[in-house]
Write a protein that holds these residues in place. Structure first.
Motif, PDB file in Angstrom:
ATOM      1  N   VAL A  94       0.909  -1.068   0.043  1.00 36.33           N
ATOM      2  CA  VAL A  94      -0.321  -0.319   0.015  1.00 36.33           C
ATOM      3  C   VAL A  94       0.843   1.212  -0.246  1.00 36.33           C
ATOM      4  CG1 VAL A  94      -2.432   1.160   1.364  1.00 36.33           C
ATOM      5  CG2 VAL A  94      -2.358  -0.939   0.750  1.00 36.33           C
ATOM      6  N   ILE A  95       0.578   1.706  -1.023  1.00 37.39           N
ATOM      7  CA  ILE A  95       1.447   3.826  -1.081  1.00 37.39           C
ATOM      8  C   ILE A  95       0.814   3.850  -0.092  1.00 37.39           C
ATOM      9  CG2 ILE A  95       2.923   4.754  -2.756  1.00 37.39           C
ATOM     10  CD1 ILE A  95       3.685   1.521  -2.770  1.00 37.39           C
ATOM     11  N   GLY A  96       1.624   5.247   0.173  1.00 35.18           N
ATOM     12  CA  GLY A  96       0.688   5.767   1.269  1.00 35.18           C
ATOM     13  C   GLY A  96       0.231   5.737   2.459  1.00 35.18           C
ATOM     14  N   SER A  97       0.180   6.590   2.994  1.00 37.60           N
ATOM     15  CA  SER A  97      -0.512   6.037   4.769  1.00 37.60           C
ATOM     16  C   SER A  97      -1.328   7.080   4.945  1.00 37.60           C
ATOM     17  CB  SER A  97       0.420   6.160   5.701  1.00 37.60           C
ATOM     18  OG  SER A  97       1.347   7.510   6.754  1.00 37.60           O
ATOM     19  N   GLY A  98      -2.188   7.938   4.254  1.00 39.26           N
ATOM     20  CA  GLY A  98      -3.306   8.207   4.449  1.00 39.26           C
ATOM     21  C   GLY A  98      -4.748   8.103   4.647  1.00 39.26           C
ATOM     22  N   THR A 116       1.945  -4.007   3.819  1.00 35.75           N
ATOM     23  CA  THR A 116       2.477  -3.286   3.808  1.00 35.75           C
ATOM     24  C   THR A 116       2.538  -2.265   3.857  1.00 35.75           C
ATOM     25  OG1 THR A 116       4.896  -4.714   4.261  1.00 35.75           O
ATOM     26  CG2 THR A 116       5.387  -2.946   4.079  1.00 35.75           C
ATOM     27  N   VAL A 117       2.496  -1.394   4.058  1.00 36.52           N
ATOM     28  CA  VAL A 117       2.582   0.450   4.049  1.00 36.52           C
ATOM     29  C   VAL A 117       3.183   1.371   4.049  1.00 36.52           C
ATOM     30  CG1 VAL A 117       0.653   2.527   5.030  1.00 36.52           C
ATOM     31  CG2 VAL A 117       0.345   0.252   5.084  1.00 36.52           C
ATOM     32  N   PHE A 118       3.757   1.721   2.755  1.00 36.95           N
ATOM     33  CA  PHE A 118       4.739   2.782   2.624  1.00 36.95           C
ATOM     34  C   PHE A 118       4.711   4.290   2.668  1.00 36.95           C
ATOM     35  CE2 PHE A 118       5.843  -1.207   0.290  1.00 36.95           C
ATOM     36  CZ  PHE A 118       7.509  -1.869   0.535  1.00 36.95           C
ATOM     37  N   ARG A 120       6.404   8.279   2.289  1.00 37.06           N
ATOM     38  CA  ARG A 120       6.988   8.814   1.887  1.00 37.06           C
ATOM     39  C   ARG A 120       7.787   9.905   3.350  1.00 37.06           C
ATOM     40  NH1 ARG A 120       6.593  14.274  -1.136  1.00 37.06           N
ATOM     41  NH2 ARG A 120       4.679  14.599  -1.080  1.00 37.06           N
ATOM     42  N   HIS A 121       6.961  10.449   4.112  1.00 38.11           N
ATOM     43  CA  HIS A 121       7.736  11.088   4.939  1.00 38.11           C
ATOM     44  C   HIS A 121       8.348   9.786   6.561  1.00 38.11           C
ATOM     45  CE1 HIS A 121       5.027  14.147   2.498  1.00 38.11           C
ATOM     46  NE2 HIS A 121       5.720  14.557   3.415  1.00 38.11           N
ATOM     47  N   ARG A 122       8.509  10.795   7.416  1.00 32.51           N
ATOM     48  CA  ARG A 122       9.042   9.458   8.095  1.00 32.51           C
ATOM     49  C   ARG A 122       7.876   9.868   9.157  1.00 32.51           C
ATOM     50  NH1 ARG A 122      13.336   6.748   8.215  1.00 32.51           N
ATOM     51  NH2 ARG A 122      15.337   7.136   6.799  1.00 32.51           N
ATOM     52  N   ARG A 123       6.370  10.354   9.613  1.00 36.89           N
ATOM     53  CA  ARG A 123       5.613  10.672   9.920  1.00 36.89           C
ATOM     54  C   ARG A 123       4.937  10.128   8.881  1.00 36.89           C
ATOM     55  NH1 ARG A 123       3.851  16.213  12.576  1.00 36.89           N
ATOM     56  NH2 ARG A 123       6.110  15.334  14.008  1.00 36.89           N
ATOM     57  N   LEU A 124       4.263   9.049   9.291  1.00 35.58           N
ATOM     58  CA  LEU A 124       3.103   8.558   9.122  1.00 35.58           C
ATOM     59  C   LEU A 124       1.125   8.925   9.633  1.00 35.58           C
ATOM     60  CD1 LEU A 124       3.560   4.535  11.091  1.00 35.58           C
ATOM     61  CD2 LEU A 124       4.546   6.072   8.299  1.00 35.58           C
ATOM     62  N   GLY A 125       0.382   8.616   8.042  1.00 37.87           N
ATOM     63  CA  GLY A 125      -0.524   9.567   8.964  1.00 37.87           C
ATOM     64  C   GLY A 125      -0.781  10.177   7.649  1.00 37.87           C
ATOM     65  N   GLY A 126       0.278  10.230   6.326  1.00 45.49           N
ATOM     66  CA  GLY A 126      -0.267  10.842   5.665  1.00 45.49           C
ATOM     67  C   GLY A 126      -1.031  12.620   6.092  1.00 45.49           C
ATOM     68  N   MET A 127      -2.203  12.815   5.055  1.00 42.73           N
ATOM     69  CA  MET A 127      -2.413  14.557   5.236  1.00 42.73           C
ATOM     70  C   MET A 127      -3.515  14.558   7.132  1.00 42.73           C
ATOM     71  SD  MET A 127      -2.859  17.176   3.401  1.00 42.73           S
ATOM     72  CE  MET A 127      -3.287  16.308   1.306  1.00 42.73           C
ATOM     73  N   LEU A 128      -3.687  13.485   7.810  1.00 40.14           N
ATOM     74  CA  LEU A 128      -3.854  13.267   8.912  1.00 40.14           C
ATOM     75  C   LEU A 128      -2.569  13.800   9.994  1.00 40.14           C
ATOM     76  CD1 LEU A 128      -5.574   9.899   9.073  1.00 40.14           C
ATOM     77  CD2 LEU A 128      -6.847  11.905   9.037  1.00 40.14           C
ATOM     78  N   ALA A 129      -1.538  13.592   9.212  1.00 43.26           N
ATOM     79  CA  ALA A 129      -0.740  13.752  10.176  1.00 43.26           C
ATOM     80  C   ALA A 129       0.305  15.350   9.403  1.00 43.26           C
ATOM     81  CB  ALA A 129       1.203  13.091  10.161  1.00 43.26           C
ATOM     82  N   VAL A 183      -0.796  -4.048  -5.647  1.00 45.13           N
ATOM     83  CA  VAL A 183      -0.746  -2.627  -5.213  1.00 45.13           C
ATOM     84  C   VAL A 183      -1.059  -1.918  -4.912  1.00 45.13           C
ATOM     85  CG1 VAL A 183       1.118  -0.570  -5.756  1.00 45.13           C
ATOM     86  CG2 VAL A 183       2.245  -2.949  -5.992  1.00 45.13           C
ATOM     87  N   PHE A 184      -1.190  -1.329  -4.101  1.00 42.05           N
ATOM     88  CA  PHE A 184      -2.395  -0.206  -3.756  1.00 42.05           C
ATOM     89  C   PHE A 184      -1.818   1.017  -3.794  1.00 42.05           C
ATOM     90  CE2 PHE A 184      -5.427   2.655  -1.446  1.00 42.05           C
ATOM     91  CZ  PHE A 184      -6.644   2.497  -1.985  1.00 42.05           C
ATOM     92  N   LEU A 185      -2.820   2.153  -4.687  1.00 41.52           N
ATOM     93  CA  LEU A 185      -1.929   3.588  -5.003  1.00 41.52           C
ATOM     94  C   LEU A 185      -2.963   4.756  -3.928  1.00 41.52           C
ATOM     95  CD1 LEU A 185      -0.509   3.785  -8.552  1.00 41.52           C
ATOM     96  CD2 LEU A 185       0.682   3.879  -5.999  1.00 41.52           C
ATOM     97  N   GLY A 186      -2.176   5.139  -2.775  1.00 44.51           N
ATOM     98  CA  GLY A 186      -3.738   5.648  -1.795  1.00 44.51           C
ATOM     99  C   GLY A 186      -2.741   7.237  -1.691  1.00 44.51           C
ATOM    100  N   ILE A 187      -1.440   8.096  -2.524  1.00 37.67           N
ATOM    101  CA  ILE A 187      -0.818   8.401  -2.608  1.00 37.67           C
ATOM    102  C   ILE A 187      -1.358  10.158  -2.424  1.00 37.67           C
ATOM    103  CG2 ILE A 187       0.945   7.523  -4.600  1.00 37.67           C
ATOM    104  CD1 ILE A 187       0.181   9.775  -6.548  1.00 37.67           C
TER     105      ILE A 187
END
Length: 358
Positions: A94-98, A116-118, A120-129, A183-187
């Motif tokens: 899963v690409i993106g942890s939003g 497995t969730v990938f 790009r930022h060190r902080r997880l959560g996507g736009m939530l974070a 692969v799931f894209l959730g960018i």
């Protein structure tokens, strides 16, 4: 039925009414991967559809969810996820942890897939974070929901960006570091749109998503004393309130009226209470500079015409209404789009591959 994740709102509301809080928490978690977060920032489609509004006002469904999740934290601690339905060998990246990526990971883990969730930022959560200010979406709530996903079997790989640290072909190939079956894209949409006016390349113009990301990640981000936020959505409200917390005088410029403004009413009202000014029927046409930075914003008055493709009245410039405003920072928050760098890199690799395998 109005809930996007088909949460059994009537079920957990009834359980709360009977004092069966632990059962209510289990029912909420059955469908909702982010209950601690949703109990604070969900737009509550359930309440908009609640028939109680025909009598007086909707049942406070979102606040009841928040009460239940806070009760669970205080009395249960770290709940144990139920075992998955099956145990499948297939592995999914899963690409993106939003919200989109985490929901996909949650659903797949419940079904018994290895996820497995990938991020790009060190902080997880996507736009939530990196997009929502901490006062709206507390970091502790994000971390609590992420921890539940970990206990459900979801693995996380922060600080790894698609197209930079790995490629789509590596994900789906035979590389032992990856080797996924799907692969799931959730960018998400992390690039703010430009206004398309002269002068917006000057220092002191930063999109709403970039401004909020810098603040949330603790990066150095100077804030002006007189800030203009351009737009009328929730990102505009978040940027305006964040700038207020940095000590700025903030004015939101919106080209339509309050009736057409897409921002949620709660966010709008809170912005007003915190001292944000809102001016309607105004549109920037040029960012002004003085050689050393921004000196202001040239604007034009608008009037509403016939509806456009969105169904809202189209704003039309009023002839001869140009005027200059005094600002030293401009934050456009008019819309966002995805970052497609990984796709361009993938295409470039495919064009350069003589074997034609990519």
């Amino acid at each position: 039925e109005a809930c996007p994740v088909h949460q059994d709102a009537a079920g957990y509301v009834a359980l709360v009414a009977e004092g069966r809080f632990e059962e209510a928490a289990r029912l909420i978690r059955r469908r909702n991967p982010l209950p601690s977060i949703c109990s604070r920032v969900c737009y509550a489609a359930c309440e908009q559809a609640c028939s109680r509004a025909e009598v007086d006002q909707p049942v406070a469904i979102r606040d009841l969810k928040r009460f239940v999740m806070d009760w669970e934290r205080e009395h249960i601690g770290e709940p144990i996820p139920p075992p998955p339905e099956n145990d499948y060998p297939e592995r999914v990246a899963v690409i993106g942890s939003g919200p989109s990526g985490l929901t996909c990971a949650f659903d797949l883990a419940q079904k018994g897939y290895k996820v497995t969730v990938f991020e790009r930022h060190r902080r997880l959560g996507g736009m939530l974070a990196v997009g929502l200010p901490g006062y709206r979406c507390p970091r502790a709530a994000v971390d609590r929901d992420l921890e539940y996903l970990r206990r459900s079997g979801v693995a996380f790989r922060p600080g790894e960006e698609l197209g930079v640290d790995y490629s789509m072909d590596e994900l789906l190939g035979h590389d032992p570091r990856f080797g996924f079956d799907a692969v799931f894209l959730g960018i998400g949409a992390h690039r703010g749109l430009r206004m398309g006016i002269d002068g917006e390349d000057m220092d002191g113009v930063i999109t709403g998503v970039d401004y909020l990301r810098a603040i949330n990640l603790g990066r150095a981000q100077p804030t002006g004393k007189r800030v203009a936020v351009v737009g009328g959505g929730n990102t505009a409200m978040d940027a305006a309130r964040a700038a207020r917390r940095e000590g700025a005088e903030v004015t939101i410029l919106y080209r339509r009226t309050r009736a057409e403004m897409p921002a949620e009413d709660d966010e709008y009202q809170d912005a007003l209470v915190e001292g944000v000014r809102v001016e309607y029927l105004v549109q920037p046409i040029e960012v002004l500079g003085n050689g050393g930075g921004i000196s202001g914003l040239r604007c034009v008055r608008m009037e509403l015409g016939e509806p456009d493709i969105s169904g809202r009245a189209r704003p039309v410039p009023v002839e001869g209404s140009e005027h200059d405003r005094d600002f030293d920072m401009i934050i456009p928050a008019i819309s966002q789009r995805p970052v497609w760098r990984w796709l361009r890199n993938w295409r470039a690799q495919a064009e350069a591959d003589p074997s034609g395998h990519l």
